[in-house]
Design an enzyme around this catalytic site. Structure first.
Site, PDB file in Angstrom:
ATOM      1  N   SER A 172      -1.785  -0.427  -4.334  1.00 31.02           N
ATOM      2  CA  SER A 172      -1.844  -1.829  -4.735  1.00 31.02           C
ATOM      3  C   SER A 172      -3.276  -2.382  -4.647  1.00 31.02           C
ATOM      4  O   SER A 172      -3.746  -3.068  -5.554  1.00 31.02           O
ATOM      5  CB  SER A 172      -0.834  -2.621  -3.902  1.00 31.02           C
ATOM      6  OG  SER A 172      -1.378  -3.759  -3.379  1.00 31.02           O
ATOM      7  N   ASP A 225      -7.518  -3.444   2.981  1.00 32.03           N
ATOM      8  CA  ASP A 225      -7.324  -2.505   1.865  1.00 32.03           C
ATOM      9  C   ASP A 225      -8.273  -2.785   0.699  1.00 32.03           C
ATOM     10  O   ASP A 225      -8.893  -1.872   0.159  1.00 32.03           O
ATOM     11  CB  ASP A 225      -5.874  -2.573   1.350  1.00 32.03           C
ATOM     12  CG  ASP A 225      -4.880  -1.994   2.339  1.00 32.03           C
ATOM     13  OD1 ASP A 225      -5.292  -1.676   3.468  1.00 32.03           O
ATOM     14  OD2 ASP A 225      -3.695  -1.865   1.984  1.00 32.03           O
TER      15      ASP A 225
HETATM   16  N1  LIG Z   1      -0.923   2.226 -10.875  1.00 32.54           N
HETATM   17  C1  LIG Z   1      -0.325   1.039 -10.807  1.00 32.54           C
HETATM   18  N2  LIG Z   1       0.028   0.385 -11.926  1.00 32.54           N
HETATM   19  C2  LIG Z   1       0.598  -0.825 -11.865  1.00 32.54           C
HETATM   20  N3  LIG Z   1       0.899  -1.466 -10.724  1.00 32.54           N
HETATM   21  C3  LIG Z   1       0.593  -0.870  -9.572  1.00 32.54           C
HETATM   22  C4  LIG Z   1      -0.035   0.411  -9.555  1.00 32.54           C
HETATM   23  N4  LIG Z   1      -0.222   0.750  -8.277  1.00 32.54           N
HETATM   24  C5  LIG Z   1       0.263  -0.260  -7.525  1.00 32.54           C
HETATM   25  N5  LIG Z   1       0.755  -1.233  -8.295  1.00 32.54           N
HETATM   26  C6  LIG Z   1       1.325  -2.505  -7.834  1.00 32.54           C
HETATM   27  O1  LIG Z   1       1.304  -2.477  -6.410  1.00 32.54           O
HETATM   28  C7  LIG Z   1       2.623  -2.522  -5.870  1.00 32.54           C
HETATM   29  C8  LIG Z   1       2.760  -1.528  -4.703  1.00 32.54           C
HETATM   30  O2  LIG Z   1       2.181  -2.092  -3.575  1.00 32.54           O
HETATM   31  P1  LIG Z   1       2.524  -1.575  -2.090  1.00 32.54           P
HETATM   32  O3  LIG Z   1       3.998  -1.623  -1.911  1.00 32.54           O
HETATM   33  O4  LIG Z   1       1.659  -2.264  -1.148  1.00 32.54           O
HETATM   34  O5  LIG Z   1       2.133  -0.054  -2.170  1.00 32.54           O
HETATM   35  P2  LIG Z   1       0.864   0.718  -1.589  1.00 32.54           P
HETATM   36  O6  LIG Z   1       1.128   0.911  -0.137  1.00 32.54           O
HETATM   37  O7  LIG Z   1       0.880   1.983  -2.373  1.00 32.54           O
HETATM   38  O8  LIG Z   1      -0.335  -0.131  -1.834  1.00 32.54           O
HETATM   39  C9  LIG Z   1       3.530  -2.163  -7.022  1.00 32.54           C
HETATM   40  O9  LIG Z   1       4.765  -2.838  -6.898  1.00 32.54           O
HETATM   41  C10 LIG Z   1       2.773  -2.648  -8.244  1.00 32.54           C
HETATM   42  O10 LIG Z   1       3.024  -4.005  -8.444  1.00 32.54           O
HETATM   43  C1  LIG Z   2       0.264  -3.397   7.730  1.00 29.83           C
HETATM   44  C2  LIG Z   2      -1.119  -3.600   7.148  1.00 29.83           C
HETATM   45  O1  LIG Z   2      -2.059  -3.622   8.219  1.00 29.83           O
HETATM   46  C3  LIG Z   2      -1.497  -2.421   6.270  1.00 29.83           C
HETATM   47  C4  LIG Z   2      -0.658  -2.262   5.068  1.00 29.83           C
HETATM   48  O2  LIG Z   2      -1.002  -1.072   4.459  1.00 29.83           O
HETATM   49  P1  LIG Z   2      -0.348  -0.519   3.126  1.00 29.83           P
HETATM   50  O3  LIG Z   2      -0.721  -1.447   2.036  1.00 29.83           O
HETATM   51  O4  LIG Z   2       1.090  -0.416   3.310  1.00 29.83           O
HETATM   52  O5  LIG Z   2      -1.022   0.776   3.027  1.00 29.83           O
HETATM   53  C5  LIG Z   2      -1.156  -4.912   6.402  1.00 29.83           C
HETATM   54  C6  LIG Z   2      -2.561  -5.382   6.034  1.00 29.83           C
HETATM   55  O6  LIG Z   2      -3.565  -4.926   6.600  1.00 29.83           O
HETATM   56  O7  LIG Z   2      -2.619  -6.265   5.175  1.00 29.83           O
END
Ligand SMILES: Nc1ncnc2c1ncn2[C@@H]1O[C@H](COP(=O)(O)OP(=O)(O)O)[C@@H](O)[C@H]1O
Ligand SMILES: C[C@@](O)(CCOP(=O)(O)O)CC(=O)O
Length: 410
Positions: A172, A225
């Site tokens: 994300s 992040d």
């Molecule tokens: N390659 C991608 N294309 C489109 N949206 C994406 C992509 N990667 C992530 N996202 C967005 O980010 C969200 C995932 O975020 P999150 O649950 O925090 O996962 P992560 O831990 O992998 O960051 C998805 O629901 C989508 O909205």
């Molecule tokens: C739990 C937390 O510390 C990390 C979240 O990591 P991830 O996007 O789930 O990889 C939340 C944050 O730093 O915003």
């Protein structure tokens, strides 16, 4: 493909790549202002821009996001409709993302999405991805004092990623940083002098815009992040914006282990917030312990770098072993916060059997575990990998560090 730091005019094609990330220590406590340590990964997202000279009214902005199976076209009249849905009365400045009337702009984007029958029936990941994309586009390209969205040439934006979506490897943040970098680049190249330079100041601006995209996905992100994805390398981070680059001894490796259990960062962060509200003093004590772990780990990383430079294997091994103790304590504290998962604990136990140390990474609840790979433990690593694969987990051996956001001419 050439990697560039500066663009002098808008080419008809270019691309932007952004790494994923792995949080080494301090997840969750970082949300409450404690130190955390994270590194970029050698897995990246890539955004490709192609501009069309011919005007196509029905396909003015074409967005392809294959990782979430989204392929949409916005016509010029859709764009006008989107702009009229925005109800923010306050002005904001391209250089000051935090002045944006965030809630009202998000509401405007949501109203627009709901009004379009072609978006009905989208799944959560698709909706979130679309919302982030449209929000960053209008917020960055259409600041009230310098509207830039009108007058753009039709374009195709295609974003693909090596990162698994929703597993804690920063998909994300990598997604939001890619989009923010792209729109900041477009905005910069529409103004005189038409120059876009990917220097540290611009990376900071990109990271701050991406943070707002992360707010849409996560609710209350710490900012760790987006910073590690924008700047790359190994960093120590404290909310709101203190970033220290830690010298990275070459070849620090971790084994990324995919539990294949899906989880939601927003829900896990909320779970910790609830626990904290019920047991304030206890949770604060746990988080202070996590802070001390990160302070100690930052020192150890610096010492490891020096030891590696002096080729002092014995010293490196002893420092790795102290680092392993910190990882193990951090995992136990995250367990105490209720964000581990049986699959994550199983991976930590299996690693222990091979004299290796693992912990959860990111929000927990599933997603990835990471196992530290000290020099000289290759045999144990191979055995562990086979065992993990046999249990149905996914494994990838990754090197930490590497560049943050980059610009490429195809
Ligand atoms: N390659 C991608 N294309 C489109 N949206 C994406 C992509 N990667 C992530 N996202 C967005 O980010 C969200 C995932 O975020 P999150 O649950 O925090 O996962 P992560 O831990 O992998 O960051 C998805 O629901 C989508 O909205
Ligand atoms: C739990 C937390 O510390 C990390 C979240 O990591 P991830 O996007 O789930 O990889 C939340 C944050 O730093 O915003």
């Amino acid at each position: 493909m050439t990697t560039m730091e500066t663009l002098k005019n808008l080419p008809s094609k270019f691309s932007i790549s952004v790494p994923g990330k792995v949080i080494l220590l301090g997840e969750h406590s970082v949300v409450y202002g404690h130190l955390a340590i994270a590194a970029s990964l050698n897995l990246r997202s890539k955004l490709e821009y192609t501009c069309f000279d011919e005007l196509n009214e029905n396909d003015f902005v074409h967005i392809k996001l294959p990782n979430i199976k989204l392929d949409i076209s916005l016509s010029s009249s859709d764009l006008n409709h989107l702009l009229t849905s925005l109800s923010s009365k306050n002005g904001w400045d391209f250089n000051n993302p935090f002045n944006v009337d965030f809630d009202n702009l998000v509401l405007g984007v949501e109203t627009f999405i709901k009004s379009q029958t072609k978006f009905h029936g989208l799944e959560t990941q698709q909706l979130l991805g679309l919302k982030c994309c449209l929000f960053l586009m209008v917020a960055i390209l259409n600041c009230p004092n310098q509207p830039k969205l009108a007058g753009l040439k039709p374009f195709l934006l295609s974003l693909t990623s090596d990162l698994p979506v929703g597993a804690g490897a920063g998909s994300s943040a990598s997604f939001c940083v890619s989009l923010a970098a792209f729109f900041v680049c477009l905005a910069s190249l529409r103004e005189e002098p038409r120059v876009f330079c990917l220097d540290e100041k611009t990376k900071d601006l990109i990271s701050n815009w991406a943070f707002l995209g992360e707010r849409i996905t996560h609710g209350n992100p710490s900012g760790l992040d987006n910073n590690v994805c924008a700047f790359g390398s190994l960093i120590a981070f404290r909310r709101p914006n203190t970033i220290t680059k830690i010298p990275l001894c070459s070849g620090v490796r971790v084994l990324l282990v995919d539990t294949k259990v899906s989880r939601n960062t927003r829900t896990l962060v909320e779970r910790v917030a609830t626990l904290k509200s019920h047991h304030e003093a206890i949770v604060q004590t746990i988080m202070k312990a996590m802070e001390s772990i990160c302070v100690e780990a930052e020192k150890l990383f610096k010492l490891l770098d020096e030891a590696k430079k002096c080729h002092s294997t014995e010293e490196s091994l002893s420092l790795f072993s102290r680092m392993e103790e910190l990882w193990s304590m951090n995992h136990s504290l995250l367990q105490a916060l209720g964000v581990s998962h049986p699959s994550l604990d199983q991976i930590v136990q299996m690693s222990k059997k091979h004299n290796l140390v693992g912990k959860l990474t990111g929000a927990g609840g599933g997603g990835f575990a990471i196992v530290l790979v000290p020099t000289g433990k290759e045999k144990a690593l191979t055995l562990l990998k086979d065992e993990l694969l046999g249990c149905g987990f996914g494994v990838s051996d990754v090197e930490l560090g590497g560049p943050g956001v980059q610009l490429h001419l195809n």
